[in-house]
Design a protein around this motif. Structure first.
Motif, PDB file in Angstrom:
ATOM      1  N   GLN A 175       9.962   4.201 -17.706  1.00 54.13           N
ATOM      2  CA  GLN A 175      10.007   4.253 -16.247  1.00 54.13           C
ATOM      3  C   GLN A 175       8.614   4.384 -15.619  1.00 54.13           C
ATOM      4  O   GLN A 175       8.500   4.605 -14.410  1.00 54.13           O
ATOM      5  N   LYS A 178       7.623   2.467 -12.444  1.00 54.84           N
ATOM      6  CA  LYS A 178       8.189   2.896 -11.170  1.00 54.84           C
ATOM      7  C   LYS A 178       7.295   3.913 -10.475  1.00 54.84           C
ATOM      8  O   LYS A 178       7.279   4.006  -9.246  1.00 54.84           O
ATOM      9  N   PRO A 181       3.615   1.345  -9.151  1.00 46.90           N
ATOM     10  CA  PRO A 181       3.870  -0.077  -8.900  1.00 46.90           C
ATOM     11  C   PRO A 181       2.599  -0.794  -8.441  1.00 46.90           C
ATOM     12  O   PRO A 181       1.617  -0.157  -8.035  1.00 46.90           O
ATOM     13  N   SER A 184       3.212  -0.947  -2.788  1.00 44.52           N
ATOM     14  CA  SER A 184       4.106   0.105  -2.314  1.00 44.52           C
ATOM     15  C   SER A 184       4.047   0.186  -0.798  1.00 44.52           C
ATOM     16  O   SER A 184       2.984   0.021  -0.194  1.00 44.52           O
TER      17      SER A 184
END
Length: 276
Positions: A175, A178, A181, A184
């Protein structure tokens, strides 16, 4: 020294010897070691540094990309050679401790420092610790939730580590992207594809596959804009008193030396942690 029962601490002797043995522009320079009025008062005289990294990130309202960083804490540093000898796994501040140490590995290399660099890089980008566990078990859980739970396929030898006897929750997917990124709209820290590649390589589970210092320094991310600048073009920030910094630290990563003292008092290493 007043807390030491067996004379001058060995970790302090190692730190002094290591820091006095070399001079590097990215390491705080030790000028001399001074003895006070008694052997209980021994000081390392270092060049003056205005901030520690944690305090600087707390006081800055905007992310920054220009600063001169220097390493200053060598309290648990060890000289090593080939072949590697077994060492204690109770090294490195908990939030920056590599998974092989958390799982009880006693033979390890400079790859543990590359993991720590990955944690610091992530913290510089997001202005908060990436993995802020309270215990070894909690630290591993936070790592696994973000990077996925490792296995023999991605980390050969993983199943033979002492701490793997604990049944961890199986998290299947990485993850990390996330959290960082490429773009954003919510104020989340952003990171280019090249930057994420470097971060991902620093936070690789298998120490044998984790990026080396030489490869990291030559990584393409360091050739992206903004490019490094000379000190003359870098911003300056007002210094803060050390006591003010300590008062602001509501959260603090557990000290590995305190961990070791606590576990020795309990009579066996690992009580209450992964190996308890």
């Amino acid at each position: 020294m007043e807390k030491e029962r067996e004379g001058f601490p060995l970790t302090s002797l190692r730190e002094m010897n290591i820091l006095l043995s070399f001079h590097h522009p990215s390491i705080v320079d030790v000028k001399e070691v001074v003895v006070g009025s008694s052997l209980d008062s021994i000081f390392m005289v270092m060049e003056y540094m205005e901030h520690d990294l944690k305090a600087l990130m707390e006081t800055m309202k905007q992310p920054f990309s220009q600063s001169e960083l220097k390493i200053c804490d060598f309290g648990l540093a060890r000289q090593y050679g080939s072949p590697l000898k077994p060492y204690t796994y109770l090294v490195v501040t908990l939030w920056y401790r590599a998974p092989e140490l958390l799982l009880g590995a006693r033979q390890y290399s400079t790859a543990i420092d590359m993991w720590s660099l990955g944690c610091i890089m992530a913290e510089l980008l997001s202005k908060e610790p990436l993995f802020n566990g309270k215990t070894e078990f909690d630290q591993l859980d936070k790592i696994f939730r973000t990077l996925g739970t490792p296995n023999e396929t991605i980390w050969p030898g993983f199943s033979k580590l002492p701490g793997v006897k604990v049944n961890f929750v199986k998290h299947q997917y990485n993850q990390l992207h996330k959290k960082f990124p490429a773009t954003s709209f919510t104020g989340t820290a952003v990171l280019s594809d090249a930057g994420f590649d470097l971060l991902n390589r620093l936070l690789t589970y298998d120490p044998e596959k984790r990026i080396t210092t030489e490869a990291a320094l030559n990584h393409e991310w360091f050739r992206e804009v903004p490019l490094p600048k000379t000190k003359a073009f870098m911003p300056t920030f007002p210094a803060h008193h050390a006591q003010d910094r300590r008062m602001r630290r509501m959260l603090k990563s557990p000290d590995p030396l305190e961990e070791q003292r606590r576990k020795e008092l309990q009579g066996e290493l690992g009580t209450g942690g992964v190996f308890g």
